[in-house]
Design a protein around this motif. Structure first.
Motif, PDB file in Angstrom:
ATOM      1  N   GLU A  99       0.838  -1.201   0.000  1.00  0.00           N
ATOM      2  CA  GLU A  99       0.000   0.000   0.000  1.00  0.00           C
ATOM      3  C   GLU A  99       0.874   1.252   0.000  1.00  0.00           C
ATOM      4  OE1 GLU A  99      -2.625   1.968  -0.784  1.00  0.00           O
ATOM      5  OE2 GLU A  99      -3.778   0.302   0.073  1.00  0.00           O
ATOM      6  N   LEU A 100       0.339   2.343  -0.486  1.00  0.00           N
ATOM      7  CA  LEU A 100       1.005   3.637  -0.420  1.00  0.00           C
ATOM      8  C   LEU A 100       0.713   4.268   0.941  1.00  0.00           C
ATOM      9  CD1 LEU A 100      -0.063   4.983  -3.933  1.00  0.00           C
ATOM     10  CD2 LEU A 100       1.964   3.650  -3.357  1.00  0.00           C
ATOM     11  N   TYR A 101       1.641   5.075   1.425  1.00  0.00           N
ATOM     12  CA  TYR A 101       1.388   5.805   2.665  1.00  0.00           C
ATOM     13  C   TYR A 101       1.883   7.229   2.527  1.00  0.00           C
ATOM     14  CZ  TYR A 101       6.324   5.466   4.094  1.00  0.00           C
ATOM     15  OH  TYR A 101       7.691   5.589   4.156  1.00  0.00           O
ATOM     16  N   PHE A 102       1.410   8.077   3.447  1.00  0.00           N
ATOM     17  CA  PHE A 102       1.723   9.494   3.433  1.00  0.00           C
ATOM     18  C   PHE A 102       1.980   9.942   4.877  1.00  0.00           C
ATOM     19  CE2 PHE A 102      -0.703   8.444  -0.296  1.00  0.00           C
ATOM     20  CZ  PHE A 102       0.019   9.068  -1.307  1.00  0.00           C
ATOM     21  N   PRO A 103       2.450  11.173   5.094  1.00  0.00           N
ATOM     22  CA  PRO A 103       2.711  11.604   6.470  1.00  0.00           C
ATOM     23  C   PRO A 103       1.481  11.429   7.359  1.00  0.00           C
ATOM     24  CG  PRO A 103       3.671  13.158   4.934  1.00  0.00           C
ATOM     25  CD  PRO A 103       2.855  12.208   4.109  1.00  0.00           C
ATOM     26  N   GLY A 104       1.687  10.793   8.508  1.00  0.00           N
ATOM     27  CA  GLY A 104       0.595  10.589   9.445  1.00  0.00           C
ATOM     28  C   GLY A 104      -0.220   9.341   9.212  1.00  0.00           C
ATOM     29  N   SER A 105       0.015   8.621   8.131  1.00  0.00           N
ATOM     30  CA  SER A 105      -0.741   7.393   7.885  1.00  0.00           C
ATOM     31  C   SER A 105      -0.505   6.398   9.019  1.00  0.00           C
ATOM     32  CB  SER A 105      -0.300   6.748   6.564  1.00  0.00           C
ATOM     33  OG  SER A 105      -0.608   7.553   5.448  1.00  0.00           O
ATOM     34  N   PRO A 106      -1.570   5.846   9.634  1.00  0.00           N
ATOM     35  CA  PRO A 106      -1.404   4.845  10.694  1.00  0.00           C
ATOM     36  C   PRO A 106      -1.073   3.483  10.082  1.00  0.00           C
ATOM     37  CG  PRO A 106      -3.734   5.256  10.312  1.00  0.00           C
ATOM     38  CD  PRO A 106      -2.978   6.218   9.420  1.00  0.00           C
ATOM     39  N   ILE A 107       0.188   3.301   9.754  1.00  0.00           N
ATOM     40  CA  ILE A 107       0.618   2.121   9.008  1.00  0.00           C
ATOM     41  C   ILE A 107       0.380   0.842   9.802  1.00  0.00           C
ATOM     42  CG2 ILE A 107       2.644   1.001   7.977  1.00  0.00           C
ATOM     43  CD1 ILE A 107       3.679   3.915   7.455  1.00  0.00           C
ATOM     44  N   LEU A 108       0.643   0.887  11.105  1.00  0.00           N
ATOM     45  CA  LEU A 108       0.310  -0.219  12.003  1.00  0.00           C
ATOM     46  C   LEU A 108      -0.355   0.341  13.251  1.00  0.00           C
ATOM     47  CD1 LEU A 108       3.355  -2.706  12.250  1.00  0.00           C
ATOM     48  CD2 LEU A 108       1.238  -3.001  10.939  1.00  0.00           C
ATOM     49  N   THR A 109      -1.393  -0.321  13.722  1.00  0.00           N
ATOM     50  CA  THR A 109      -2.010  -0.007  14.993  1.00  0.00           C
ATOM     51  C   THR A 109      -1.950  -1.263  15.843  1.00  0.00           C
ATOM     52  OG1 THR A 109      -3.498   1.609  13.971  1.00  0.00           O
ATOM     53  CG2 THR A 109      -4.089   0.790  16.158  1.00  0.00           C
ATOM     54  N   VAL A 110      -1.207  -1.199  16.948  1.00  0.00           N
ATOM     55  CA  VAL A 110      -0.979  -2.356  17.809  1.00  0.00           C
ATOM     56  C   VAL A 110      -1.770  -2.154  19.095  1.00  0.00           C
ATOM     57  CG1 VAL A 110       0.754  -3.756  18.986  1.00  0.00           C
ATOM     58  CG2 VAL A 110       1.320  -2.624  16.821  1.00  0.00           C
ATOM     59  N   GLU A 111      -2.702  -3.069  19.376  1.00  0.00           N
ATOM     60  CA  GLU A 111      -3.598  -2.951  20.512  1.00  0.00           C
ATOM     61  C   GLU A 111      -3.397  -4.135  21.456  1.00  0.00           C
ATOM     62  OE1 GLU A 111      -7.394  -2.901  18.693  1.00  0.00           O
ATOM     63  OE2 GLU A 111      -7.049  -1.052  17.570  1.00  0.00           O
ATOM     64  N   GLY A 112      -3.317  -3.844  22.734  1.00  0.00           N
ATOM     65  CA  GLY A 112      -3.155  -4.882  23.736  1.00  0.00           C
ATOM     66  C   GLY A 112      -2.829  -4.233  25.059  1.00  0.00           C
ATOM     67  N   THR A 113      -2.330  -5.006  25.992  1.00  0.00           N
ATOM     68  CA  THR A 113      -1.836  -4.392  27.216  1.00  0.00           C
ATOM     69  C   THR A 113      -0.536  -3.650  26.904  1.00  0.00           C
ATOM     70  OG1 THR A 113      -0.457  -6.280  27.847  1.00  0.00           O
ATOM     71  CG2 THR A 113      -2.782  -6.317  28.550  1.00  0.00           C
ATOM     72  N   PHE A 114      -0.176  -2.741  27.813  1.00  0.00           N
ATOM     73  CA  PHE A 114       1.087  -2.034  27.622  1.00  0.00           C
ATOM     74  C   PHE A 114       2.236  -3.029  27.505  1.00  0.00           C
ATOM     75  CE2 PHE A 114       4.973  -0.105  29.292  1.00  0.00           C
ATOM     76  CZ  PHE A 114       5.075   1.030  28.490  1.00  0.00           C
ATOM     77  N   ALA A 115       2.254  -4.031  28.381  1.00  0.00           N
ATOM     78  CA  ALA A 115       3.334  -5.019  28.371  1.00  0.00           C
ATOM     79  C   ALA A 115       3.342  -5.820  27.077  1.00  0.00           C
ATOM     80  CB  ALA A 115       3.200  -5.958  29.574  1.00  0.00           C
ATOM     81  N   ASP A 116       2.164  -6.126  26.563  1.00  0.00           N
ATOM     82  CA  ASP A 116       2.050  -6.872  25.309  1.00  0.00           C
ATOM     83  C   ASP A 116       2.689  -6.120  24.145  1.00  0.00           C
ATOM     84  OD1 ASP A 116       1.104  -9.376  24.753  1.00  0.00           O
ATOM     85  OD2 ASP A 116      -0.995  -8.815  24.566  1.00  0.00           O
ATOM     86  N   ALA A 117       2.395  -4.826  24.073  1.00  0.00           N
ATOM     87  CA  ALA A 117       2.706  -4.064  22.863  1.00  0.00           C
ATOM     88  C   ALA A 117       4.026  -3.309  22.897  1.00  0.00           C
ATOM     89  CB  ALA A 117       1.571  -3.077  22.588  1.00  0.00           C
ATOM     90  N   VAL A 118       4.478  -2.906  24.076  1.00  0.00           N
ATOM     91  CA  VAL A 118       5.659  -2.048  24.122  1.00  0.00           C
ATOM     92  C   VAL A 118       6.896  -2.768  23.603  1.00  0.00           C
ATOM     93  CG1 VAL A 118       6.347  -2.594  26.498  1.00  0.00           C
ATOM     94  CG2 VAL A 118       6.883  -0.349  25.515  1.00  0.00           C
ATOM     95  N   VAL A 119       6.971  -4.085  23.813  1.00  0.00           N
ATOM     96  CA  VAL A 119       8.180  -4.818  23.443  1.00  0.00           C
ATOM     97  C   VAL A 119       8.319  -5.026  21.938  1.00  0.00           C
ATOM     98  CG1 VAL A 119       8.348  -6.001  25.656  1.00  0.00           C
ATOM     99  CG2 VAL A 119       7.040  -7.042  23.803  1.00  0.00           C
ATOM    100  N   LEU A 120       7.295  -4.660  21.171  1.00  0.00           N
ATOM    101  CA  LEU A 120       7.361  -4.853  19.718  1.00  0.00           C
ATOM    102  C   LEU A 120       7.933  -3.646  18.980  1.00  0.00           C
ATOM    103  CD1 LEU A 120       3.943  -6.622  18.983  1.00  0.00           C
ATOM    104  CD2 LEU A 120       6.143  -7.624  19.646  1.00  0.00           C
TER     105      LEU A 120
END
Length: 439
Positions: A99-120
């Protein structure tokens, strides 16, 4: 093999501290995006998603990893117990690969607990920053080449695993083949290659080298004719292989002039169907300069695997929403003047008019009440898909089939670009990014 140590130490120290103060389990939303397009480019290309998902499958902490963390006093005993059983159990939505992206495009949205997501954070940025930089450069080269085929041949100009990843990213963005055998094996990318100058230098004469190559690979092979005198090399090539020779390759000289001379010489010798491939440190600008020359295909090395001067896409990974102590959702964002961001959970749509993209519309909400739907965005195309659902990784984006699908998607959505996006000069993004707050 674990991929969990493809990370930075501070992610694990944050995790350990959050376990200690009780915030580790807070539902959180992280977002990977780019504040701007590197190098004044007019669009970016998302690449690396399939690789990231494969690495996520291996993101766990085994005995060796836990022993290192303990022996080096990286985290405390509580964190070690948590990591012993760690698997990502959250969800990831994002732009499809290609896909094409531009400034500000939410290319990935990672949802979970803080501990789940911060390590990625590090592994996601490492993969997408590199692969998207290569894919963006490769797409520009593909546009400049038009219908002429492009081959990626830059493995010797990159670290060994980066070279394999770059070959994949270039293929997704429009290249037709790679010289890298591992990329061919791993992702089903067509491979190519014949001989280098050392092959000619090995033999007592250029004619001996050409004759041996033709006997080994057939008359459809491509002979490298510029080890010595190019005109003599062309004559020798046709004398050895005949007028049915598949192609000749040029790797030096003033290519627009040399290509014209070689084409004329081949035609004089009756080899009117023999193709001309040019290499020699090409980038998108050199390819564009050859548009009027009688060239049939291009081989690109250093420029494509290094992002043509911009080896990273400049993406960042930021916390944009979280629950507070009362279980209410709040948008959060960094507020510094030059590195600010837009908080809130986001959905992305590309507005299309008469088949042409006109804007990137990003709807923003504090928490999970936002619906991923196009009903409020008529004439738009939804840009996000579910990649991971409560820890379940969608395998369709991985492997050879995922790579082929990403390539098809890129070539299709590239047709939506406005004409101004195809220019190679530095400029503002081809379409604006418009943020719309959801009440």
């Amino acid at each position: 093999m674990s991929s969990a140590f493809l990370t930075d130490r501070y992610e694990l120290t944050m995790l350990a501290a959050s376990l200690r103060d009780g915030t580790a389990a807070r539902p959180s939303v992280f977002e990977l995006f780019s504040r701007r397009l590197s190098g004044g480019r007019r669009f970016g290309v998302v690449a690396g998603t399939g690789r990231l998902l494969s690495l996520l499958r291996e993101f766990h902490f085994g005995d060796d990893e836990l022993r290192f963390l303990r022996d080096n006093d990286v985290v405390d005993a509580e964190a070690l117990r948590y990591l012993e059983n760690y698997r990502f159990t959250g969800s990831i939505r994002g732009y499809r690969e290609g896909e094409l992206y531009f400034p500000g495009s939410p290319i990935l949205t990672v949802e979970g607990t803080f501990a789940d997501a911060v390590v990625l954070e590090t592994i996601a940025l490492s993969v997408l920053n590199h692969d998207s930089a290569v894919a963006t450069a490769a797409s520009r080269m593909s546009i400049a080449a038009g219908d002429r085929p492009l081959a990626e041949m830059g493995s010797r100009r990159a670290a060994e695993q980066s070279a394999v990843a770059a070959a994949r990213a270039a293929y997704i963005a429009g290249f037709g083949a790679t010289s890298n055998l591992e990329a061919g094996r791993r992702w089903g990318i067509p491979t190519m290659g014949t001989a280098a100058h050392s092959w000619t230098l090995l033999h007592d004469s250029e004619e001996d080298a050409f004759r041996a190559q033709v006997e080994s690979l057939g008359v459809e092979t491509t002979l490298l004719v510029d080890t010595y005198d190019i005109r003599t090399g062309v004559e020798t090539a046709i004398r050895v292989a005949g007028t049915r020779l598949g192609g000749v390759r040029l790797d030096s000289g003033d290519l627009p002039i040399v290509a014209g001379e070689v084409r004329a010489h081949l035609d004089e010798l009756g080899a009117t169907e023999t193709r001309i491939t040019v290499t020699s440190d090409l980038d998108e600008y050199a390819i564009a300069a050859l548009a009027a020359s009688p060239v049939d295909s291009y081989g690109v090395g250093t420029s494509v695997v290094t992002g043509s001067g911009y080896p990273t896409a400049g993406m960042v990974y930021k916390l944009v929403a979280r629950q507070d102590a009362a279980a209410g959702w709040v948008a959060v964002a960094k507020a510094s003047a030059d590195k600010g961001s837009k908080g809130g959970r986001k959905s992305a749509f590309r507005s299309i008019q008469d088949g042409v993209a006109v804007s990137e519309t990003i709807s923003v909400a504090d928490g999970f009440e936002q619906v991923h739907a196009t009903s409020d965005h008529p004439g738009s195309r939804a840009l996000q898909v579910t990649l991971v659902d409560n820890g379940d990784i969608d395998a369709s984006y991985e492997g050879a089939s995922g790579t082929a699908s990403a390539r098809e998607h890129h070539l299709r959505v590239r047709e939506e670009l406005p004409v101004r996006a195809l220019a190679l000069s530095k400029s503002d993004p081809a379409i604006p990014t418009v943020f719309v707050d959801v009440a």
